[in-house]
Design an enzyme around this catalytic site. Sequence first.
Site, PDB file in Angstrom:
ATOM      1  CG  PHE A 190      -1.911   1.014   1.339  1.00  0.00           C
ATOM      2  CD1 PHE A 190      -3.138   0.838   0.712  1.00  0.00           C
ATOM      3  CD2 PHE A 190      -1.686   2.192   2.045  1.00  0.00           C
ATOM      4  CE1 PHE A 190      -4.119   1.814   0.787  1.00  0.00           C
ATOM      5  CE2 PHE A 190      -2.661   3.172   2.119  1.00  0.00           C
ATOM      6  CZ  PHE A 190      -3.885   2.981   1.485  1.00  0.00           C
ATOM      7  CG  ASP A 204      -0.832  -2.645   6.859  1.00  0.00           C
ATOM      8  OD1 ASP A 204      -1.997  -2.941   7.166  1.00  0.00           O
ATOM      9  OD2 ASP A 204      -0.518  -1.551   6.355  1.00  0.00           O
ATOM     10  CE1 TYR A 215      -9.913   2.944   6.107  1.00  0.00           C
ATOM     11  CE2 TYR A 215      -8.998   3.920   8.093  1.00  0.00           C
ATOM     12  CZ  TYR A 215      -8.861   3.560   6.768  1.00  0.00           C
ATOM     13  OH  TYR A 215      -7.685   3.804   6.117  1.00  0.00           O
ATOM     14  CE  LYS A 216      -8.568  -0.004   4.318  1.00  0.00           C
ATOM     15  NZ  LYS A 216      -7.125  -0.128   4.057  1.00  0.00           N
ATOM     16  NE  ARG A 257     -10.074  -2.371  -3.729  1.00  0.00           N
ATOM     17  CZ  ARG A 257      -9.715  -1.946  -2.531  1.00  0.00           C
ATOM     18  NH1 ARG A 257      -8.665  -2.462  -1.919  1.00  0.00           N
ATOM     19  NH2 ARG A 257     -10.401  -1.009  -1.902  1.00  0.00           N
TER      20      ARG A 257
HETATM   21  C1  LIG Z   1      -6.309   0.977   4.059  1.00  0.00           C
HETATM   22  C2  LIG Z   1      -4.841   0.766   4.261  1.00  0.00           C
HETATM   23  C3  LIG Z   1      -4.052   1.709   4.925  1.00  0.00           C
HETATM   24  C4  LIG Z   1      -4.680   3.006   5.329  1.00  0.00           C
HETATM   25  O1  LIG Z   1      -3.875   3.806   6.094  1.00  0.00           O
HETATM   26  P1  LIG Z   1      -4.510   5.110   6.765  1.00  0.00           P
HETATM   27  O2  LIG Z   1      -3.390   5.705   7.473  1.00  0.00           O
HETATM   28  O3  LIG Z   1      -5.630   4.632   7.638  1.00  0.00           O
HETATM   29  O4  LIG Z   1      -5.065   5.955   5.679  1.00  0.00           O
HETATM   30  C5  LIG Z   1      -2.735   1.407   5.163  1.00  0.00           C
HETATM   31  N1  LIG Z   1      -2.187   0.237   4.763  1.00  0.00           N
HETATM   32  C6  LIG Z   1      -2.925  -0.681   4.092  1.00  0.00           C
HETATM   33  C7  LIG Z   1      -2.314  -1.971   3.662  1.00  0.00           C
HETATM   34  C8  LIG Z   1      -4.260  -0.438   3.818  1.00  0.00           C
HETATM   35  O5  LIG Z   1      -4.993  -1.330   3.145  1.00  0.00           O
END
Ligand SMILES: *Cc1c(COP(=O)(O)O)cnc(C)c1O
Length: 432
Positions: free
Chosen positions: A160, A229, A254-255, A406
């Site tokens: 990410f 992560d 939040y997911k 997705r």
């Molecule tokens: C959604 C996601 C994030 C989001 O990071 P934020 O700091 O909450 O915006 C980070 N890493 C991964 C792998 C994600 O899927």
Amino acid sequence: MSERSEVSGLSGTGPSGTNGSAEYVRRAEKLDAADELAPLRGLFTLDDAVYLDGNSLGALAAHVPGRVEDVVRRQWGELRIRSWEESGWWTAPERIGDRIAPLVGAAPGRIVVGDSTSVNVFKALVAAVRIARGEDGGTPADGATAHPVRDEIVVDASTFPSDGYIAASVARMTGCTLRPATPADVPQVVGKRTAAVLLNHVDYRTGRLHDLPALTAAVHAAGALVVWDLCHSAGALPVGLDEHGVDLAVGCTYKFLNGGPGSPAFLYVRGDHQDRFDSPLPGWNSHAEPFGMRGDFEPAEGAPRGRVGTPDILSMLALEAALEVWDGVSVDAVRAKSLALTDFFLECVGAYVPPGLVESLTPAAHAERGSQVALRCAPGIDAGAVMKLLVERGVVGDFRQPDVLRFGFTPLYVGFADAERAARVLAGALTA
Ligand SMILES: *Cc1c(COP(=O)(O)O)cnc(C)c1O
């Protein structure tokens, strides 16, 4: 459920256009009727759309607005500053951490909630490098007495964006070289020079699940620390943080945990690393004596050491309320349903979508699949336009550049009829 490798080639039984097949509709009905998690859908505020974007923003649990209103009107509006004590605001980061802990296989006292995932990646990765090198004042992670030259950080090559940017920044700050590697190559890439490895449990783009136990063991065999992560696995599948000896982990709420837009993230630190966790962001909230207002920093014991500043109480208490839907829900049951849903969706896509229009980037093997299906559109298909049409027709997934559709499957509120309808509407949109 069998593995369905033929689905990635999508050699379907032939196009059936936008008409559902009675066979799949009937099977969906049967599967929904036998689904022990089906009643949980009633806990959420949903409409007639098929919501397959819970891997980006989880749906709202219906009781949350009332709880947030109480936090705002009574706790803030009436009790005001007394709420830090009387409403339990001060201890919320650890209390909510303990609520998330069983969902990711952690003992109480190892998780703190706060800040964004991105910020927690930073804290965890710097702390990992410091522990690996013995810079926290302890013994280096490999037990050597002289500090070895551990000057490399390995990062998931397809990570990410935030994770990649932060890993690069941490590498510069700590005098390390950044080594991108695909997770499968990590056992070959790690060695005497590796300080820390940052990996995603589930790839956000393809939905591929990586082998957390084996990769953790490989990193440890090299004397390094691993940071996982969990953004796309927390709330979707069993993680087993304690069981597998994971050093540090971070994740979104939040997911799949449905905490609400921008709800605070979590940080896990393994029990025997807690005393050695040397945060690069020490704040008054991570101080042993926060109200001592002392000039010298003395870190708090345990999970609170991962805090920084004043917690974002409104989002945090919305998250706490949202987590109540997990009462009595087993993550194993969620995982079983998730796999059955994605199997069924892939099967319906194979049956409904004419061959050659899309291919699945998500592995067919259950051991390698998260809780989403990512379909790559064939050249010449405008995937963004396809997703727009899907949303207009009541099937909400999302689009990732340049050609990926997705579909996230949240077993708490997505059913088999939803999966069938999504595949049917997708076939219609692709052939429109
Ligand atoms: C959604 C996601 C994030 C989001 O990071 P934020 O700091 O909450 O915006 C980070 N890493 C991964 C792998 C994600 O899927």
